[in-house]
Design a protein around this motif. Structure first.
Motif, PDB file in Angstrom:
ATOM      1  N   GLY A 149       0.822  -1.521  -0.136  1.00  0.00           N
ATOM      2  CA  GLY A 149       0.130   0.101  -0.065  1.00  0.00           C
ATOM      3  C   GLY A 149       0.875   1.462  -0.050  1.00  0.00           C
ATOM      4  N   GLU A 150       0.251   2.492   0.132  1.00  0.00           N
ATOM      5  CA  GLU A 150       0.660   3.734  -0.294  1.00  0.00           C
ATOM      6  C   GLU A 150       1.543   3.932   1.102  1.00  0.00           C
ATOM      7  OE1 GLU A 150      -0.810   8.430  -0.388  1.00  0.00           O
ATOM      8  OE2 GLU A 150      -2.042   6.596  -1.156  1.00  0.00           O
ATOM      9  N   ALA A 151       2.679   4.772   0.924  1.00  0.00           N
ATOM     10  CA  ALA A 151       3.579   5.339   1.884  1.00  0.00           C
ATOM     11  C   ALA A 151       3.886   4.417   2.955  1.00  0.00           C
ATOM     12  CB  ALA A 151       2.985   6.568   2.603  1.00  0.00           C
TER      13      ALA A 151
ATOM     14  N   LYS B 139       2.057 -11.587   0.352  1.00  0.00           N
ATOM     15  CA  LYS B 139       0.679 -11.096   0.305  1.00  0.00           C
ATOM     16  C   LYS B 139       0.555 -10.227   1.354  1.00  0.00           C
ATOM     17  CE  LYS B 139       0.642 -14.767  -2.702  1.00  0.00           C
ATOM     18  NZ  LYS B 139       1.761 -15.605  -3.058  1.00  0.00           N
ATOM     19  N   ASN B 140      -0.392 -10.605   2.386  1.00  0.00           N
ATOM     20  CA  ASN B 140      -0.954  -9.890   3.402  1.00  0.00           C
ATOM     21  C   ASN B 140      -0.046 -10.415   4.721  1.00  0.00           C
ATOM     22  OD1 ASN B 140      -2.306 -12.529   3.717  1.00  0.00           O
ATOM     23  ND2 ASN B 140      -3.703 -11.537   5.067  1.00  0.00           N
ATOM     24  N   ARG B 141       1.079 -11.058   4.666  1.00  0.00           N
ATOM     25  CA  ARG B 141       1.704 -11.471   5.616  1.00  0.00           C
ATOM     26  C   ARG B 141       3.053 -10.548   5.730  1.00  0.00           C
ATOM     27  NH1 ARG B 141      -1.013 -15.753   3.331  1.00  0.00           N
ATOM     28  NH2 ARG B 141       0.240 -16.371   1.869  1.00  0.00           N
ATOM     29  N   LEU B 142       3.379 -10.354   6.879  1.00  0.00           N
ATOM     30  CA  LEU B 142       4.643  -9.567   7.184  1.00  0.00           C
ATOM     31  C   LEU B 142       5.548 -10.154   8.180  1.00  0.00           C
ATOM     32  CD1 LEU B 142       6.150  -6.598   6.637  1.00  0.00           C
ATOM     33  CD2 LEU B 142       4.803  -5.788   8.340  1.00  0.00           C
ATOM     34  N   ILE B 143       6.867 -10.498   7.814  1.00  0.00           N
ATOM     35  CA  ILE B 143       7.710 -10.778   8.705  1.00  0.00           C
ATOM     36  C   ILE B 143       8.853  -9.951   8.783  1.00  0.00           C
ATOM     37  CG2 ILE B 143       9.544 -12.677   9.149  1.00  0.00           C
ATOM     38  CD1 ILE B 143       6.858 -13.495   6.675  1.00  0.00           C
ATOM     39  N   ASN B 144       9.102  -9.660  10.037  1.00  0.00           N
ATOM     40  CA  ASN B 144      10.227  -8.520  10.096  1.00  0.00           C
ATOM     41  C   ASN B 144      11.397  -9.497  10.792  1.00  0.00           C
ATOM     42  OD1 ASN B 144      12.045  -6.642  11.807  1.00  0.00           O
ATOM     43  ND2 ASN B 144      10.707  -5.133  11.216  1.00  0.00           N
ATOM     44  N   THR B 145      12.521  -9.723  10.041  1.00  0.00           N
ATOM     45  CA  THR B 145      13.631 -10.221  10.417  1.00  0.00           C
ATOM     46  C   THR B 145      14.605  -9.927  11.553  1.00  0.00           C
ATOM     47  OG1 THR B 145      15.008  -9.301   8.781  1.00  0.00           O
ATOM     48  CG2 THR B 145      13.807 -11.385   8.338  1.00  0.00           C
TER      49      THR B 145
ATOM     50  N   ALA C 112       9.691 -11.324  14.252  1.00  0.00           N
ATOM     51  CA  ALA C 112       8.152 -11.209  14.306  1.00  0.00           C
ATOM     52  C   ALA C 112       7.426 -11.489  13.006  1.00  0.00           C
ATOM     53  CB  ALA C 112       8.049  -9.714  15.124  1.00  0.00           C
ATOM     54  N   GLU C 113       6.307 -11.858  12.897  1.00  0.00           N
ATOM     55  CA  GLU C 113       5.600 -12.322  12.098  1.00  0.00           C
ATOM     56  C   GLU C 113       3.968 -11.925  12.251  1.00  0.00           C
ATOM     57  OE1 GLU C 113       5.787 -16.987  12.741  1.00  0.00           O
ATOM     58  OE2 GLU C 113       6.787 -16.470  11.183  1.00  0.00           O
ATOM     59  N   ILE C 114       3.394 -11.195  11.467  1.00  0.00           N
ATOM     60  CA  ILE C 114       2.070 -10.847  11.413  1.00  0.00           C
ATOM     61  C   ILE C 114       1.437 -11.020  10.270  1.00  0.00           C
ATOM     62  CG2 ILE C 114       2.212  -9.307  13.480  1.00  0.00           C
ATOM     63  CD1 ILE C 114       1.996  -7.127  11.531  1.00  0.00           C
ATOM     64  N   GLU C 115      -0.124 -11.328  10.329  1.00  0.00           N
ATOM     65  CA  GLU C 115      -1.087 -11.144   9.123  1.00  0.00           C
ATOM     66  C   GLU C 115      -1.831 -10.020   9.248  1.00  0.00           C
ATOM     67  OE1 GLU C 115      -2.377 -14.973   7.318  1.00  0.00           O
ATOM     68  OE2 GLU C 115      -2.081 -15.683   9.050  1.00  0.00           O
ATOM     69  N   ILE C 116      -1.768  -9.280   8.117  1.00  0.00           N
ATOM     70  CA  ILE C 116      -2.239  -7.993   8.012  1.00  0.00           C
ATOM     71  C   ILE C 116      -3.744  -8.018   7.530  1.00  0.00           C
ATOM     72  CG2 ILE C 116      -2.295  -5.538   7.101  1.00  0.00           C
ATOM     73  CD1 ILE C 116       0.009  -6.243   8.867  1.00  0.00           C
TER      74      ILE C 116
ATOM     75  N   LEU D  40      -1.353  -4.342   2.986  1.00  0.00           N
ATOM     76  CA  LEU D  40      -0.689  -5.462   2.201  1.00  0.00           C
ATOM     77  C   LEU D  40      -1.841  -6.323   1.859  1.00  0.00           C
ATOM     78  CD1 LEU D  40       2.139  -6.518   4.700  1.00  0.00           C
ATOM     79  CD2 LEU D  40       2.386  -4.870   2.701  1.00  0.00           C
ATOM     80  N   GLY D  41      -1.901  -6.866   0.601  1.00  0.00           N
ATOM     81  CA  GLY D  41      -2.793  -7.822  -0.126  1.00  0.00           C
ATOM     82  C   GLY D  41      -2.370  -8.787  -1.028  1.00  0.00           C
ATOM     83  N   ASN D  42      -3.279  -9.599  -1.530  1.00  0.00           N
ATOM     84  CA  ASN D  42      -2.999 -10.626  -2.247  1.00  0.00           C
ATOM     85  C   ASN D  42      -3.628 -10.206  -3.622  1.00  0.00           C
ATOM     86  OD1 ASN D  42      -2.725 -13.259  -3.314  1.00  0.00           O
ATOM     87  ND2 ASN D  42      -4.040 -14.401  -2.022  1.00  0.00           N
TER      88      ASN D  42
END
Length: 479
Positions: free
Chosen positions: A264-266, A276-282, A286-290, A296-298
């Motif tokens: 998404g924007e900015a 897709k909508n899954r975000l993992i911060n190495t 940490a891992e989350i589903e948006i 974030l999308g599919n």
């Protein structure tokens, strides 16, 4: 020569992605990581492959097929658990081979053709076997008798060892980012990037839309059919796989973006993996589903196809239920008059597909005219009247499918072996099951085999075949 690739599909360090991918099928610079492994082995002159699979085996089998696309022969072996992954080798005939290359799905070392050799890597300040070795074929039966990675390595201690420095690993999120960085910085020469290098360290694939306001710093790889909006900054060590859309004013640095992802924007994405909508911060592990698709999308086209098929299935179930209402009411009346005991049976079951975390499981009630334990012993006609017709309402509500795996409650799912539970939770509940239609024995092994086979072959065509076969059994009086 022959290669055996052990690909159980699990990584305890990547739980979120593991719900959706066997680890070897994680996208890596335009291809699944396993494809890079296969192609590197083919370059060594090997054309015969055996794959040992556990988690989501259908994903691997459907993608690679019989191997003819590479001019090779692929054979797949399914095992129940990671612990037993090497035991299946006892069933493989290696009598015509002299040398076997044993490989592991999570590593790709830079090796050469050798007689016998074991490859190790430096990991977390210690030397560890990476699962790759050149072995005499006569060693394979001995390896099949051993349990666990460490014991197999101990058994190979008499073979020459070397510690390699040039290798790729996807055993963890941090390793995945680090491996991508190695390839982008040309520190792993044997893996070639299939895209045009428009500037040193910047690769663009076909049909990429980049406005003039886009700023890209090397190294970076952008896959096919990606779309960038205005004022996007790609600040180095970035892999953006095919079919992604990046909205304006977003910044990406030291990141991997999986195929068909929407950003998404900015957004400021650094040290992350996006799927897709899954975000993992190495950085913070940490891992989350948006939930919000505007962040974030599919963008996967299969989602639309599945949605349309699901809508059609529900509509068909509703029409059939309304058509069968007289049969439904007649069955109730007959059972009330002639059955001793309850007419209705209500069983709880877990809605599928679902997450691995049991705290996220949702349950629903299925009302039928037969006890759960007697389902597989029913004649086709009894199954139709006592289970199929009353279950149509659940299919119409979107809580079940016409064809799938048998419904189970939470306790039953919890008690399944780990690999079976993973296979089950990624599937879908159905009124018609592989086990029932094919009249398989009601043993634990047969049930697992039928569900594993269904998971491997699941799809519209397979569901249609089972439904037609079931209908034929109802019409022609299967006992």
């Amino acid at each position: 020569m022959r290669a055996v690739i052990v690909a159980p599909g699990y990584s305890e360090k990547m739980p979120l992605l593991n719900e959706y991918y066997p680890i070897s099928m994680v996208p890596f610079l335009g291809k699944p990581f396993l494809q890079h492994i296969i192609e590197s082995i083919i370059n060594l002159g090997i054309q015969k492959f055996d794959f040992v699979l556990t988690h989501l085996p259908e994903t691997i089998e459907n993608f690679f097929g019989d191997g003819k696309r590479w001019g090779c022969e692929f054979t797949f072996h399914l095992v129940k658990s990671v612990e037993n992954a090497y035991q299946v080798l006892d069933l493989v005939d290696f009598s015509e081979e002299e040398t076997i290359l044993l490989a592991h799905e999570a590593y790709l070392p830079q090796i050469q053709l050798e007689d016998t050799h074991v490859y190790c890597i430096n990991s977390q300040d210690r030397t560890a076997w990476c699962g790759w070795a050149w072995l005499n074929a006569e060693k394979m039966p001995d390896i099949a008798k051993l349990h666990g990675f460490e014991k197999i390595h101990e058994h190979l201690i008499d073979i020459p060892h070397s510690t390699i420095t040039k290798y790729l690993s996807i055993i963890s999120y941090a390793d995945l980012l680090d491996s991508a960085k190695k390839v982008l910085n040309k520190d792993f020469e044997s893996l070639l990037i299939n895209a045009k290098e428009i500037e040193p360290g910047i690769w663009l694939s076909r049909n990429v839309v980049l406005p003039s306001s886009t700023k890209i710093k090397a190294p970076a790889y952008i896959g096919e059919n990606c779309r960038f909006d205005q004022n996007i900054h790609v600040n180095g060590n970035v892999v953006i796989e095919e079919g992604c859309i990046i909205e304006e004013k977003s910044t990406i640095e030291n990141a991997v973006v999986f195929p068909k992802s929407y950003i998404g924007e900015a957004l400021d994405l650094k040290n992350v993996i996006v799927d897709k909508n899954r975000l993992i911060n190495t950085e913070f592990d940490a891992e989350i589903e948006i939930v919000d698709d505007f962040i974030l999308g599919n963008l996967n086209n299969n989602v639309l196809k599945k949605t349309l098929l699901r809508a059609f299935s529900r509509a068909l179930a509703l029409v059939l239920f309304l058509f069968c209402v007289p049969l439904f009411l007649t069955t109730i009346l007959v059972l009330k008059l002639f059955r001793k005991g309850p007419v209705f049976f209500r069983n709880s079951y877990v809605l599928l597909p679902t997450k691995r975390d049991e705290n996220l499981w949702q349950s629903c009630k299925l009302t039928s005219f037969c006890p759960k334990e007697s389902i597989n012993t029913l004649s086709a006609q009894s199954h139709f009247f006592l289970l199929f017709v009353p279950s149509l309402w659940q299919v119409a509500k979107g809580k079940m499918h016409f064809v799938g795996v048998p419904p189970r409650n939470k306790d039953e799912v919890k008690n399944l072996p780990k690999d079976w539970r993973s296979l089950y939770t990624s599937s879908k509940c159905g009124v018609i099951t592989e086990q029932y239609v094919k009249s398989l024995a009601n043993t634990k092994e047969d049930i697992y085999a039928s569900e594993a086979f269904y998971a491997v072959s699941a799809g519209f065509k397979q569901d249609l075949r089972l439904a037609i076969k079931y209908l034929g059994q109802v019409i022609f009086f299967r006992k």
